[in-house]
Scaffold this active site. Structure first.
Site, PDB file in Angstrom:
ATOM      1  N   ASP A 137       0.811  -1.221   0.000  1.00 39.20           N
ATOM      2  CA  ASP A 137       0.000   0.000   0.000  1.00 39.20           C
ATOM      3  C   ASP A 137       0.847   1.275   0.000  1.00 39.20           C
ATOM      4  OD1 ASP A 137      -2.273  -1.523   0.023  1.00 39.20           O
ATOM      5  OD2 ASP A 137      -2.503  -1.455   2.199  1.00 39.20           O
ATOM      6  N   MET A 179      -5.737  -2.471  -5.098  1.00 40.10           N
ATOM      7  CA  MET A 179      -5.629  -2.423  -3.641  1.00 40.10           C
ATOM      8  C   MET A 179      -5.212  -1.040  -3.146  1.00 40.10           C
ATOM      9  SD  MET A 179      -3.893  -5.924  -2.387  1.00 40.10           S
ATOM     10  CE  MET A 179      -4.912  -7.363  -2.029  1.00 40.10           C
ATOM     11  N   TYR A 300      -5.415 -10.412  -4.920  1.00 38.43           N
ATOM     12  CA  TYR A 300      -4.193 -10.791  -4.222  1.00 38.43           C
ATOM     13  C   TYR A 300      -3.018 -11.003  -5.154  1.00 38.43           C
ATOM     14  CZ  TYR A 300      -6.859 -11.202   0.113  1.00 38.43           C
ATOM     15  OH  TYR A 300      -7.618 -10.929   1.227  1.00 38.43           O
ATOM     16  N   LEU A 301      -3.284 -11.171  -6.458  1.00 40.78           N
ATOM     17  CA  LEU A 301      -2.180 -11.291  -7.414  1.00 40.78           C
ATOM     18  C   LEU A 301      -1.205 -10.127  -7.255  1.00 40.78           C
ATOM     19  CD1 LEU A 301      -4.179 -12.337 -10.609  1.00 40.78           C
ATOM     20  CD2 LEU A 301      -2.420 -13.728  -9.500  1.00 40.78           C
ATOM     21  N   ARG A 303      -0.116  -8.612  -4.727  1.00 41.83           N
ATOM     22  CA  ARG A 303       0.828  -8.620  -3.616  1.00 41.83           C
ATOM     23  C   ARG A 303       1.636  -9.907  -3.520  1.00 41.83           C
ATOM     24  NH1 ARG A 303      -3.348  -9.019   1.550  1.00 41.83           N
ATOM     25  NH2 ARG A 303      -3.399 -11.284   1.676  1.00 41.83           N
TER      26      ARG A 303
END
Lengths: 400, 400
Positions: A137, A179, A300-301, A303
């Site tokens: 982030d 994200m 989630y890809l 991260r």
């Protein structure tokens, strides 16, 4: 350096290079005189249950392998320690003669390190506590940027390069959700692979600005009418002027008919769900007749993708891990930071700041990184972020 | 070789390497005596409107760049030609003296080439027609596999390696939705990065088997209870025993409350939406108390990600494009195929079959690639698919 053992844990959402910080820490730790180097499984959880791994015994090739694996090799956790937890931890540390505490994570982890430092002080237990930064982030204060962000930004930029080509091939409107609940860093990274203004993304919606549905529809429509296609980057955290997440407000108004997963309190789940993208795509479909509208949530890809790491990021992740050991030779506590040097070639030095300066708070994108007049980023952002990705090769122009 | 010009178009969903086929075709075409080499923008659409690009004038570096760009450089289209279209096309070809037709795409594109061949014959127009295979879905008959699949499979395998590490770090149940409406090839590729049985994905649901919701819940529960986590791969095309898509049946039963995008006929949209993943995640949440459940839909990233290409796939894509020109020296029509050679080292020869053999139909996964007793694949699938990805390096085991 205190005598005694060292313990390290990983906390919060994984990144593609968080294990490089672990490896950097172990390698430097092995040079030192720790009695033992313990890894706690699932962060605080493993410390509280004394579920430790011996990290000093790993071979060079094991360390190399761990460094190449995404997500937290020790396991992660989302846990805010209670006062009771802190007391229990200090007594465990005392019993085990653990004198050096290291925690890899975001601002919550800096806060945890701070609480442990304070807990040790009030128990008159001599102990050092350090925070090693990571988060895709990129929202930690003090540091120039956060390890993990460069690789996630690289993935997002490459994803948008491909999706721009895709959206040119089969024309339409494509909305991608990124994200970053409180800050638009990853959403903004969607622009880093652009070669020309006509390349997508054409619109970038970040939580630093209030999200207005009417403007959104109007802006998408304008691009679509001008180019025959429109590629949009939207942060999962877009919200109204009261700070309420768009999806939550929309769910409240739309009643039970809304896409998405709600918990027992009716709160909408933002990550691990396609609801925001689907909702926005439905709204665009209703408002722009006959347009082909699609939405993807990068999920989630972003991260954990192991095959497209930023080498700059991986290297820095290792260096902040290493520096935590170096810093603990002379200091009692702190959070490791990266300090960008003023030079022609990009380079960051490592440094240390007080834990309190990093704990709890969030660094959003500064005003000069965001275009004043449209949902977009500025060249200043581009210059800031590009080096962190290891560089994104421009895409060849195609015929459509 | 007929005298006259050649025309090439791209059709259907893009892939990461479809432009390598275009480049292979152009390079070989330049050696030949075509009067001109025309690229049609957006496939049939560009042919019908005579919207052509001169492909013979591209520089070596332009060709190199195009080959490295994902999605269709000429633009793509989803269009089934009507009888009127075919007549119009033949008259345009005649006017332009286009004597060689090439179409890069899936089974619909083979069918288009076939219709054009027949249209030319009944108009007594001397013309050759060839189909060059591509599809991430890997569902074309006759060929060992389809260019585009290897790269998409590589992306999916790497995505699952990362997500497995992620799901170990923060334990829970993770459901990922993969492309492939009629065949489970890409969904099955999720297993290719596994090192041990405990690695995810633990369960693989493909359209070749009937999807039963009760079994699904039971199977996820079993893995979750045994490992404390569960990673699941689900094809977007899972369906009931009548062939109705799960999401459609569920939408019909659940009424308006369902996530997902429906068209004016109430048909659910499968791709470019997170609805299937969200629906399954909601069901699992309701059935497995206190589990952390997330869903991601890999979406268009699977077919357009440019930074993780299979070199084997890219090379084969170029060779099928090249072979279309070679084949047209001696043959009048056909579909290019890859034929796997029986040897220690993986290698495919190129070849040619009749268009009718490839047109319209779909190749699903054979029975021996799927486990009889559980939702999973066999070693036979693993041996078939692994070489196409260029090889997936095993992931290091982590401590949780």
């Amino acid at each position: 350096m205190s005598a005694g053992k060292a313990v390290i844990g990983q906390s919060g959402g994984p990144t593609a290079v968080i294990n490089r910080s672990l490896v950097g820490f172990i390698k430097e730790g092995l040079k030192d005189n720790f009695d033992e180097i313990l890894g706690a499984r699932h962060g605080l959880e493993g410390m509280l249950s004394e579920d430790f791994v011996d990290l000093a015994s790993l071979s060079e090739s094991q360390l190399y392998g761990i460094g190449k694996t995404p997500a937290a090799a020790l396991g992660s956790v989302r846990k805010k320690p209670t006062e009771g937890d802190i007391e229990k931890l200090i007594s465990i540390f005392e019993k085990q003669n653990i004198r050096n505490f290291y925690y890899i994570g975001g601002n919550d982890s800096a806060e945890t390190a701070h609480l442990i430092k304070e807990g040790a002080e009030s128990a008159n237990y001599d102990m050092k506590a350090f925070h090693i930064p990571k988060t895709v982030d990129n929202d930690l204060l003090e540091t120039d940027h956060c390890p993990g962000y460069g690789s996630a930004a690289r993935f997002v930029a490459h994803g948008f390069q491909g999706d721009d080509a895709d959206t040119r091939s089969l024309k339409g409107i494509k909305i991608n959700i990124l994200m970053g609940r409180h800050a638009g860093w990853l959403t903004a990274a969607s622009t880093l692979g652009k070669s020309t203004e006509e390349d997508g993304p054409h619109l970038v919606y970040v939580p630093e600005k209030t999200f207005n549905l009417e403007s959104f529809v109007k802006e998408v429509k304008e691009v679509y009418e001008s180019l025959g296609r429109c590629l949009v980057a939207v942060s999962e955290g877009v919200h109204d002027d009261k700070g309420e997440y768009f999806l939550q407000t929309y769910a409240n108004n739309a009643g039970s008919g809304l896409a998405g997963k709600k918990d027992s309190h009716g709160n909408i789940q933002l990550s691990g769900s396609g609801a925001l993208g689907d909702t926005l795509a439905n709204i665009i479909s209703e408002n722009i007749e006959s347009a082909r509208v699609r939405a993807d949530t990068f999920g989630y890809l972003q991260r954990s993708f192991l095959a497209d790491i930023s080498e700059v990021d991986a290297d820095e992740a290792e260096r902040v891990g290493q520096h935590a050991v170096v810093a603990s030779k002379t200091e009692n506590s702190g959070s490791i930071i990266l300090k960008r040097q003023l030079s022609d070639k990009y380079y960051c030095e490592v440094g240390l700041v007080e834990l309190e300066k990093v704990a709890k708070n969030t660094k959003v994108m500064p005003k000069d990184f965001l275009d004043e007049n449209k949902p977009y980023v500025t060249n200043e952002f581009f210059e800031y972020a590009m080096p962190l990705t290891g560089g994104i090769e421009p895409k060849t122009q195609i015929f459509v």
